[in-house]
Design a protein around this motif. Structure first.
Motif, short mmCIF file in Angstrom:
data_model
loop_
_atom_site.label_atom_id
_atom_site.label_comp_id
_atom_site.label_asym_id
_atom_site.label_seq_id
_atom_site.Cartn_x
_atom_site.Cartn_y
_atom_site.Cartn_z
N ASP A 35 8.28 4.53 4.63
CA ASP A 35 7.87 5.79 4.02
C ASP A 35 6.72 6.33 4.85
OD1 ASP A 35 5.48 4.66 3.18
OD2 ASP A 35 6.37 3.97 1.31
N ASN A 36 6.25 7.49 4.48
CA ASN A 36 5.18 8.08 5.28
C ASN A 36 3.81 7.76 4.73
OD1 ASN A 36 5.77 9.61 3.07
ND2 ASN A 36 5.05 11.50 3.99
N SER A 37 3.74 6.65 3.95
CA SER A 37 2.46 6.29 3.35
C SER A 37 1.38 6.11 4.39
CB SER A 37 2.60 4.96 2.61
OG SER A 37 3.78 4.92 1.91
N ALA A 38 1.74 5.42 5.47
CA ALA A 38 0.73 5.10 6.46
C ALA A 38 0.09 6.37 7.00
CB ALA A 38 1.35 4.30 7.59
N LYS A 55 1.72 4.48 -5.62
CA LYS A 55 0.74 3.50 -5.09
C LYS A 55 -0.65 4.11 -5.05
CE LYS A 55 -0.48 -0.14 -2.35
NZ LYS A 55 -0.38 -0.32 -0.93
N LYS A 56 -0.73 5.36 -4.61
CA LYS A 56 -2.03 6.02 -4.49
C LYS A 56 -2.67 6.17 -5.88
CE LYS A 56 -4.05 10.19 -2.68
NZ LYS A 56 -3.78 11.58 -2.92
N PHE A 57 -1.85 6.57 -6.85
CA PHE A 57 -2.39 6.75 -8.20
C PHE A 57 -2.83 5.41 -8.79
CE2 PHE A 57 -2.12 7.39 -12.79
CZ PHE A 57 -2.87 8.54 -12.92
N LEU A 58 -2.01 4.40 -8.57
CA LEU A 58 -2.34 3.06 -9.06
C LEU A 58 -3.68 2.59 -8.48
CD1 LEU A 58 -0.46 0.57 -10.45
CD2 LEU A 58 -0.82 -0.33 -8.17
N LEU A 59 -3.86 2.78 -7.18
CA LEU A 59 -5.11 2.33 -6.54
C LEU A 59 -6.32 3.08 -7.08
CD1 LEU A 59 -4.09 1.84 -2.79
CD2 LEU A 59 -4.44 0.11 -4.53
N LYS A 60 -6.15 4.38 -7.31
CA LYS A 60 -7.28 5.16 -7.84
C LYS A 60 -7.65 4.70 -9.24
CE LYS A 60 -7.75 9.67 -6.93
NZ LYS A 60 -7.39 11.08 -6.74
N ALA A 61 -6.62 4.44 -10.05
CA ALA A 61 -6.89 4.01 -11.43
C ALA A 61 -7.51 2.61 -11.44
CB ALA A 61 -5.59 4.03 -12.24
N ILE A 62 -7.00 1.72 -10.59
CA ILE A 62 -7.57 0.36 -10.55
C ILE A 62 -9.01 0.41 -10.04
CG2 ILE A 62 -7.36 -1.90 -9.41
CD1 ILE A 62 -4.36 -1.69 -9.74
N ALA A 63 -9.28 1.33 -9.11
CA ALA A 63 -10.66 1.48 -8.63
C ALA A 63 -11.58 1.85 -9.80
CB ALA A 63 -10.72 2.54 -7.54
N HIS A 119 -0.74 -4.23 -4.69
CA HIS A 119 0.54 -3.70 -4.22
C HIS A 119 1.53 -3.70 -5.38
CE1 HIS A 119 2.39 -7.80 -3.73
NE2 HIS A 119 1.12 -8.12 -3.76
N ILE A 120 2.62 -2.93 -5.19
CA ILE A 120 3.64 -2.81 -6.25
C ILE A 120 4.85 -3.68 -5.90
CG2 ILE A 120 5.25 -1.22 -7.38
CD1 ILE A 120 3.17 1.03 -6.88
N ASN A 121 5.39 -3.49 -4.72
CA ASN A 121 6.58 -4.26 -4.31
C ASN A 121 6.18 -5.68 -3.94
OD1 ASN A 121 8.23 -2.06 -4.65
ND2 ASN A 121 7.92 -1.34 -2.55
N PRO A 122 7.13 -6.62 -4.03
CA PRO A 122 6.79 -7.99 -3.60
C PRO A 122 6.36 -8.01 -2.14
CG PRO A 122 8.97 -7.89 -4.63
CD PRO A 122 8.51 -6.48 -4.46
N LEU A 123 5.48 -8.93 -1.82
CA LEU A 123 5.03 -9.04 -0.43
C LEU A 123 6.20 -9.50 0.44
CD1 LEU A 123 1.64 -10.99 -0.42
CD2 LEU A 123 2.02 -8.55 -0.09
N LYS A 124 6.26 -8.93 1.64
CA LYS A 124 7.27 -9.44 2.57
C LYS A 124 6.78 -10.80 3.07
CE LYS A 124 8.72 -4.95 4.21
NZ LYS A 124 8.24 -3.88 5.05
N ARG A 153 6.90 6.47 -15.97
CA ARG A 153 7.06 5.35 -16.93
C ARG A 153 6.53 4.06 -16.34
NH1 ARG A 153 12.98 6.84 -18.69
NH2 ARG A 153 12.53 8.25 -20.39
N PHE A 154 6.87 3.83 -15.06
CA PHE A 154 6.43 2.59 -14.42
C PHE A 154 4.89 2.54 -14.37
CE2 PHE A 154 4.70 0.59 -10.66
CZ PHE A 154 5.11 -0.72 -10.87
N ILE A 155 4.29 3.62 -13.90
CA ILE A 155 2.83 3.63 -13.75
C ILE A 155 2.15 3.51 -15.12
CG2 ILE A 155 0.93 5.26 -13.25
CD1 ILE A 155 1.87 3.75 -10.79
N TYR A 156 2.68 4.20 -16.11
CA TYR A 156 2.08 4.15 -17.45
C TYR A 156 2.08 2.71 -17.97
CZ TYR A 156 1.18 5.14 -22.33
OH TYR A 156 0.62 5.14 -23.59
#
Ligand code: SF4
Length: 266
Positions: free
Chosen positions: A248-251, A42-50, A154-159, A93-96
């Motif tokens: 997870d410990n993301s927060a 998630k962190k990598f995805l956000l940095k790349a999208i930024a 976000h990656i996972n579907p929204l709750k 693979r997913f992120i790529y």
């Protein structure tokens, strides 16, 4: 822990479980656990999208180069652990796929202009010693329709959530939006949640009624005051609760890295 500064992640963790909040934000902040694969992705995805939102990456070739140069392979765990390495390869693979797909068809606000990327906003709640803070993945300004749009990836579907009972993150973002009102005199706020998958990009749009925010505001402040008062209380785990395995410990990591200079600019 700074007893005056609160983020949505802290408030939502406290509301889910006071013991989990205590472990994550009060006692163990000096010894963060290892980041897990989901957090790293998630962190990598956000940095790349930024970088895409800043206009620095516009082609698949540039994105491939960015991934090659910045992928945090060393943070996944020991090379000699087969399971860790499987997870690492699966994540890569997913992120790529997700990012090379996203750069070809990024989410673009219709008739809007991106005016903030990875922007941290902090404001004091009037007449209190409480500061609220959150980071906006991207903000778009729709000048004609006088609409401010908060974009969250976000990656996972929204709750599923009920807008009659908005989460703390909605209430806090709504409150922080007022800080931006003098520069962007919006009449309407729009929350856009963009799910980024390996082959698809799906935006979901949410509008929050101002009256609903006002209705729940007092409860939010009550919760924060409880958080302030919760120091040195020993909590027991609820019997057979497995929620920590799901959390997870993301927060925690996000809070600790909130001041990372690379991730904050307007
Ligand atoms: S296991 Fe359940 S009760 Fe225990 S800290 Fe985690 S969420 Fe809270």
């Amino acid at each position: 822990m700074d007893r005056t500064l609160f983020s949505p992640a802290m408030i939502e963790t406290f509301l889910s479980c006071k013991k989990a909040f205590d472990s994550a934000f009060v006692r163990d902040t000096e010894n963060p656990k290892l980041a897990n694969a989901h957090y790293l992705c998630k962190k990598f995805l956000l940095k790349a999208i930024a970088e895409i939102n800043r206009g620095k990456i516009t082609t698949v070739a540039q994105m491939q180069k960015y991934i090659g140069q910045n992928w945090p392979g060393d943070k996944f765990g020991p090379d000699n652990n087969e399971k860790v390495q499987e997870k690492h390869i699966e994540s890569f693979r997913f992120i790529y796929r997700a990012l090379t797909n996203y750069v070809s068809k990024p989410y673009k606000p219709k008739d809007g202009q991106i005016i903030g990327v990875n922007l941290k906003v902090r404001a004091r709640v009037p007449h209190t010693k409480i500061y609220l803070e959150d980071t906006f993945d991207a903000i778009a300004w729709h000048k004609e329709s006088k609409q401010l749009e908060f974009i969250d990836y976000h990656i996972n579907p929204l709750k599923p959530f009920d807008l009659a009972w908005p989460k703390a993150s909605f209430l806090v973002k709504h409150f922080l939006a007022e800080r931006l009102h003098s520069r962007f005199p919006f009449q309407k706020l729009l929350f856009t949640f963009v799910q980024v998958q390996s082959e698809s990009v799906t935006p979901n749009f949410v509008e929050l009624d101002k009256n609903i925010v006002q209705l729940h505001w007092a409860d939010l402040l009550k919760t924060i005051n409880e958080m302030k008062a919760s120091q040195n209380i020993s909590y027991e785990c609820k019997p057979s609760c497995k929620l920590c395995q799901l959390l997870d410990n993301s927060a925690v990591n996000e809070t600790q890295e909130a001041n990372h200079p690379l991730s904050r600019s307007a």
